[in-house]
Write a protein that holds these residues in place. Structure first.
Motif, PDB file in Angstrom:
ATOM      1  N   GLN A   1      -2.143   1.421 -13.966  1.00 39.15           N
ATOM      2  CA  GLN A   1      -1.561   0.478 -13.009  1.00 39.15           C
ATOM      3  C   GLN A   1      -1.760   0.965 -11.580  1.00 39.15           C
ATOM      4  OE1 GLN A   1       2.510   0.075 -14.252  1.00 39.15           O
ATOM      5  NE2 GLN A   1       1.948  -0.806 -16.226  1.00 39.15           N
ATOM      6  N   ILE A   2      -1.437   2.228 -11.358  1.00 39.91           N
ATOM      7  CA  ILE A   2      -1.585   2.803 -10.014  1.00 39.91           C
ATOM      8  C   ILE A   2      -3.051   2.810  -9.605  1.00 39.91           C
ATOM      9  CG2 ILE A   2      -1.368   4.937  -8.676  1.00 39.91           C
ATOM     10  CD1 ILE A   2       1.184   5.529 -10.284  1.00 39.91           C
ATOM     11  N   LEU A   3      -3.909   3.209 -10.528  1.00 41.92           N
ATOM     12  CA  LEU A   3      -5.344   3.282 -10.246  1.00 41.92           C
ATOM     13  C   LEU A   3      -5.907   1.899  -9.904  1.00 41.92           C
ATOM     14  CD1 LEU A   3      -7.525   5.459 -10.160  1.00 41.92           C
ATOM     15  CD2 LEU A   3      -8.079   4.912 -12.529  1.00 41.92           C
ATOM     16  N   GLY A   4      -5.503   0.885 -10.678  1.00 43.89           N
ATOM     17  CA  GLY A   4      -5.992  -0.478 -10.446  1.00 43.89           C
ATOM     18  C   GLY A   4      -5.617  -0.995  -9.066  1.00 43.89           C
ATOM     19  N   LYS A   5      -4.381  -0.732  -8.652  1.00 44.21           N
ATOM     20  CA  LYS A   5      -3.923  -1.195  -7.339  1.00 44.21           C
ATOM     21  C   LYS A   5      -4.625  -0.442  -6.216  1.00 44.21           C
ATOM     22  CE  LYS A   5       0.636  -2.607  -9.007  1.00 44.21           C
ATOM     23  NZ  LYS A   5       2.076  -2.302  -9.014  1.00 44.21           N
ATOM     24  N   LEU A   6      -4.757   0.862  -6.382  1.00 48.01           N
ATOM     25  CA  LEU A   6      -5.438   1.657  -5.360  1.00 48.01           C
ATOM     26  C   LEU A   6      -6.904   1.254  -5.235  1.00 48.01           C
ATOM     27  CD1 LEU A   6      -3.955   5.201  -6.128  1.00 48.01           C
ATOM     28  CD2 LEU A   6      -3.546   3.848  -4.060  1.00 48.01           C
ATOM     29  N   GLN A   7      -7.536   0.956  -6.361  1.00 46.99           N
ATOM     30  CA  GLN A   7      -8.949   0.557  -6.342  1.00 46.99           C
ATOM     31  C   GLN A   7      -9.131  -0.750  -5.585  1.00 46.99           C
ATOM     32  OE1 GLN A   7      -9.562   0.748 -10.590  1.00 46.99           O
ATOM     33  NE2 GLN A   7     -10.823   2.589 -10.426  1.00 46.99           N
TER      34      GLN A   7
ATOM     35  N   GLU B   1       0.829  -1.200   0.000  1.00 49.59           N
ATOM     36  CA  GLU B   1       0.000   0.000   0.000  1.00 49.59           C
ATOM     37  C   GLU B   1       0.871   1.260   0.000  1.00 49.59           C
ATOM     38  OE1 GLU B   1      -2.417  -3.180   2.152  1.00 49.59           O
ATOM     39  OE2 GLU B   1      -0.340  -2.670   1.728  1.00 49.59           O
ATOM     40  N   ILE B   2       1.890   1.255   0.841  1.00 44.71           N
ATOM     41  CA  ILE B   2       2.771   2.428   0.952  1.00 44.71           C
ATOM     42  C   ILE B   2       3.501   2.691  -0.354  1.00 44.71           C
ATOM     43  CG2 ILE B   2       4.850   3.313   2.102  1.00 44.71           C
ATOM     44  CD1 ILE B   2       3.848   1.806   4.646  1.00 44.71           C
ATOM     45  N   LYS B   3       3.951   1.616  -1.005  1.00 40.46           N
ATOM     46  CA  LYS B   3       4.679   1.774  -2.274  1.00 40.46           C
ATOM     47  C   LYS B   3       3.803   2.409  -3.341  1.00 40.46           C
ATOM     48  CE  LYS B   3       8.111  -1.909  -1.894  1.00 40.46           C
ATOM     49  NZ  LYS B   3       8.549  -3.220  -2.402  1.00 40.46           N
TER      50      LYS B   3
END
Length: 480
Positions: free
Chosen positions: A182-188, A131-133
């Motif tokens: 990529q960032i959006l998918g992980k955050l979602q 999460e932090i990364k």
């Protein structure tokens, strides 16, 4: 088998995996079965082939992505195993060996406390490492001093805006936005009910924190062995007691044979019985001691863990929300810049006569226009309130007055290309101008100095005399 994605296109949904033998396998997005991540280059994966063919029919991200110096298993172990299940078993076996080695070396009869092997703060840091990364990656995205959009409200329009851009200009592909996606998918994933449910502090403490404590688990292993040993001793003690009783009956019976042998056997069994009883007492004391130490360990760290975990979790969730807002704002800025620089978008834009630049704001406004203001549902009412407040805080309103259509459109497009949050209204007639200027407030009014039949200076004076625009900046402009 285990592998790594070495190539992937968001546009085509096709990628390539390499395995431990350096063989390459192509895969399609239809074979991706992982809701926690989206395919990306350098992602470690677990995949399955169709029989003996090289067609990938199932692929997902591996649970193991990074291996540091403190990891029980190393990256070489990842490549030596075919599945995460195998790797988990290997990791478990290595940890079991460490546990066995630890409890064998520890004198539990003298142990006064169980040491902690991973501190609370370190565990929590490891727990939220992914999460932090991704939050840090989101925070690096530029937003160019624009106000952050609210992900919860405008997310559905971001996709619509992006899809429209790619549809209108075929030269722009989804790969252009891969870092954002990529960032959006992980955050979602981090805001899904499944993820949130697994962040229960008590559950993480019992299933995560305690399970990774080497000395605690060694004590538990010792406790299990002590209980087994005590059961065996009690069983032997019971058998000995039964045999003693039998031997005593034989010795007291009339005409006993082999009396000396029976007496020697009785002495031996009495010694065994006594030894079992003494050992049972000793081991029971150690067992009670270890049980108490285990309970003390569990209770002594539980409160601090739950407090620190909940505090960190709350901070992480706030950062995730903020990161989502940053990501979609940066993505929207990217869409706007590419869109306003695109000739196909420009041609369509000129036809639509939009007052907004090519960005999410325009698509939201377009959607709101289709609604009946008296019949808004809760989501649309919230959207309407949000977008109105956003425009009040950020948008500059410009009125362009010119009866030269080509010049007027070029000026409008130039303004919207430079300023994302500007709202540009046009008029080419003095009568319309007077109505608009009397009923709408503008930050700037740009008047063509070459207006035919109308006197620009008079128009400025008339505008300044209105209640809404007496403090507005009026600009006379020439084509050059």
């Amino acid at each position: 088998m285990h592998g790594k994605i070495v190539q992937y296109s968001h546009t085509t949904g096709v990628g390539t995996i390499i395995n431990a033998s350096k063989k390459l396998f192509d895969f399609k997005i239809a074979s991706w079965h992982d809701n926690t991540k989206i395919p990306e280059i350098n992602l470690l994966v677990e995949f399955r082939l169709e029989d003996e063919k090289h067609n990938v029919i199932d692929i997902r991200s591996s649970k193991y992505q990074e291996f540091d110096s403190e990891s029980i298993i190393k990256e070489r172990d990842f490549w030596k195993t075919n599945t995460d299940e195998e790797l988990e078993k290997l990791e478990s076996n290595v940890f079991d060996d460490l546990i066995a080695e630890t409890y064998k070396k520890t004198d539990y009869a003298k142990l006064t406390s169980i040491p902690i092997s991973i501190s609370i703060n370190k565990f929590i840091q490891y727990h939220f490492e992914n999460e932090i990364k991704i939050i840090k990656s989101a925070y690096k995205l530029p937003i160019d001093n624009y106000e952050k959009l609210d992900y919860r409200i405008v997310n559905r329009f971001i996709k619509r805006t992006l899809d429209s851009l790619i549809c209108v200009d075929r030269r722009i592909t989804k790969d252009t936005f891969s870092i954002y996606l990529q960032i959006l998918g992980k955050l979602q994933y981090f805001i899904t009910p499944f993820y949130i449910a697994n962040q229960n502090a008590k559950k993480v403490y019992e299933e995560g924190f305690l399970s990774q404590q080497l000395y605690f688990n060694a004590a538990n292993r010792k406790l299990i062995n002590l209980k087994d040993d005590i059961l065996k001793l009690k069983s032997r003690e019971k058998s000995a007691k039964s045999e003693i009783h039998s031997l005593q009956l034989k010795l007291t019976s009339a005409g006993v044979k082999n009396e000396q042998i029976l007496k020697e056997r009785l002495a031996t069994i009495n010694a065994i019985h006594k030894e079992c009883k003494e050992k049972t007492i000793i081991l029971t004391k150690i067992k009670d001691r270890v049980e108490k130490l285990i309970e003390i360990f569990k209770e002594s760290y539980k409160k601090d863990f739950i407090n620190n975990f909940d505090k960190t979790k709350e901070q992480i969730f706030e950062h995730i929300k903020n990161a989502l807002n940053i990501t979609i704002t940066s993505l929207d800025n990217k869409i706007w810049k590419l869109g306003m620089a695109s000739d196909p978008v420009k041609n369509q834009f000129l036809k639509l006569q939009s007052n907004y630049s090519f960005c999410t704001l325009a698509f939201i406004q377009q959607y709101i226009k289709t609604l009946d203001s008296s019949k808004l549902n809760d989501n649309d009412r919230l959207l309407n309130i949000y977008i109105n407040k956003y425009k009040e805080r950020n948008c500059k309103r410009i009125l362009i007055v010119s009866n030269r259509n080509e010049f007027e459109m070029k000026l409008k497009f130039d303004i919207l290309t430079r300023y994302k949050d500007f709202i540009v209204t046009q008029t080419n007639k003095k009568v319309e101008y007077l109505i608009i200027i009397a009923n709408q407030k503008f930050d700037f009014v740009v008047i063509d100095n070459d207006m035919k039949e109308d006197k620009p200076i008079d128009m400025i004076i008339q505008g300044k005399n209105t209640k809404l625009n007496k403090n507005t900046t009026f600009i006379l402009i020439n084509e050059e």
